[in-house]
Write an enzyme that holds these catalytic residues in place. Sequence first.
Site, PDB file in Angstrom:
ATOM      1  N   HIS A 150     -11.067  -6.203   8.912  1.00  0.00           N
ATOM      2  CA  HIS A 150     -11.753  -5.930   7.649  1.00  0.00           C
ATOM      3  C   HIS A 150     -13.043  -5.138   7.864  1.00  0.00           C
ATOM      4  CE1 HIS A 150      -9.193  -9.397   6.686  1.00  0.00           C
ATOM      5  NE2 HIS A 150      -9.246  -9.007   5.433  1.00  0.00           N
ATOM      6  N   GLU A 161       0.803  -1.217   0.000  1.00  0.00           N
ATOM      7  CA  GLU A 161       0.000   0.000   0.000  1.00  0.00           C
ATOM      8  C   GLU A 161       0.840   1.274   0.000  1.00  0.00           C
ATOM      9  OE1 GLU A 161      -2.622  -3.299   1.174  1.00  0.00           O
ATOM     10  OE2 GLU A 161      -0.603  -2.680   1.799  1.00  0.00           O
TER      11      GLU A 161
END
Length: 658
Positions: free
Chosen positions: A464, A397
């Site tokens: 998540h 990322e």
Amino acid sequence: MTFDRKDKDNATLLNLYLRLLYPRMVEEKMLILLRQGRIGKWFSGIGQEAIAVGSTLAMHNEEYILPMHRNLGVFTSRNIPLTKLMAQWQGKVTGFTKGRDRSFHFGTQEHRIIGMISHLGPQMALADGIALADLIEKKKQATLVFTGEGATSEGDFHEAINVAAVWNLPVIFLIENNGYGLSTPINEQFKCKNLVDKAIGYGIEGFQVDGNNILEVYDLINQVATSMRENPKPVLIECLTFRMRGHEEASGTKYVPQELFEEWAAKDPVRNFEQYLQEQQVLTIESIAEIKTRFKSQIEQDVENAFNEDEPEVNTEVELEDMYFPYVSTTIPATKAATEMRYLDAISDGLKVAMQKHKNLVLMGQDIAEYGGAFKITDGFVQEFGKARVRNTPICESAIVGAALGLSINGCKAMMEMQFADFATCGFNQIVNNLAKTHYRWGEKADVVVRMPTGAGTGAGPFHSQSNEAWFTKTPGLKVVYPAFPQDAKGLLLASIEDPNPVIYFEHKYLYRSLSGPVPQGFYTFEIGKANVLKQGEQFCIITYGLGVHWALSYLSENPDHSATLVDLRSLQPWDREAVANAVKTTGRVLILHEDTLSSGFGAELAAWISEHCFEYLDAPVMRCASSDTAIPMSKVLEDDFLAKSRLQDTVKRLLAY
């Protein structure tokens, strides 16, 4: 030290010498000013000039270079006036950052130089994005990025080189191995014998060079850059050198054995090249003295001119404005009929419309190409727009956020998809220190959208399901949007892509396939920072966003006796103060509802602002209804209890009973 002039004529050799000597003499002047107390800090590159100068002169002027804080020779070789540099170092208003940052923490599009931030490694990913933009535009150009041996231990080093290798990007990754990271010697920094050996692990070429030999540096960079312009692929170069001064002057050098100074003093890049040019009859003792006299006079004058430049004037309004690239977000009405779409499909349609409108828009993310993304939002995009613009990324990322900024610097628009908003932690530094601060620091836009699939409700557990918007709403320089309906999802996504500022775009995963609504076809936008008042009532108001909007609608539907104003903020940075104030004034009772945890959630900012600016209109304390101050559990029954929805009814009762 052995020099080989090859086919270089005397004029070329003389120019190399002049370019090499000048930053050395500037540095010597800085050390005098430091002892005099006229400057407060200096990171010396004495002994390392051949790397900066030789590599810069080997690059084309239109090619980007991303240097570090010991690379004065990059800036002087690109002909930046010393007065301008000195103004920057002294925090003058005429410096590149208007007194907002120091040293070489700036960029200049005019000279194609992008400076570092103090975190060192992140700039390497910017080089990836710059090179990718060149590749997409079919420009035969190379990009040069510097790093130190210490920063090779950072994850950003690995991520940037790995991405460049996988994508065959024309980037020269140059390591200045100068022996020490502040006081830590290389044997305590890495185990491998040579840093250049790391190239093998990435499947790329690597070269090691004497960093104090300007001709070897120049020839190698010239050879590598010439090759990669025709055959794009990254190369790793290790330049062996030594730091003759402290990390910065206050650090001193007591930790360095004296014999190392003696060894490397004999390898001084300026003195050795000067002696060689005398042997080659390019220089004489008299010509050297004349050059140094001329340089000394010029440096003295430029330094004093900089000291006489104006200090910044305090203007808080300007400081606030300069956090963002000038842009007025407006509503562009839809002109085509609406069709029923799921929330997910509205986002997909918005991306497609943006890709059709902006041929320089590049999408990046894990699995977003042939697979269509974890949630299939970009399904079919590769077939329509090609793999150059719809790019699968490695799992990294930080590098991809950095590459997105690099794309923007080199004229593209970029959208980066976090596979889950939770994973933004791995790119956090790039977002809050590079994207957010770039315009404030040196006036460059960061035309980047980071899509953030967010939220709970699907039993996905602690990694998540987080609602992490408050991490970003407190970061000046970012814009944050959070649509609750399909129509808003498309309109706000298009507005985010139009905006040349960095936008963190939250999209709720639970709504992807569970919510449908009418969505206009074609291009339209909603104004970022403008709320939507969904209901008007008199008893109390609910201020919310995201999934909280649907919790509120459901509650009010089940309790038709309540007369409530419902405000969907839609944008959290900036947010609609006028709409909030009107709702407070109309009702006198305020409930702030959000999915994020209670402590330090965005609702705390809203509550504080309302208490400060609307106190006289309140008939009860501002109340917050938020999720528990715990991590998010996976079990459905535990998750339901965690979420703010489970406390909404009781909170409304307390508010109305006050």
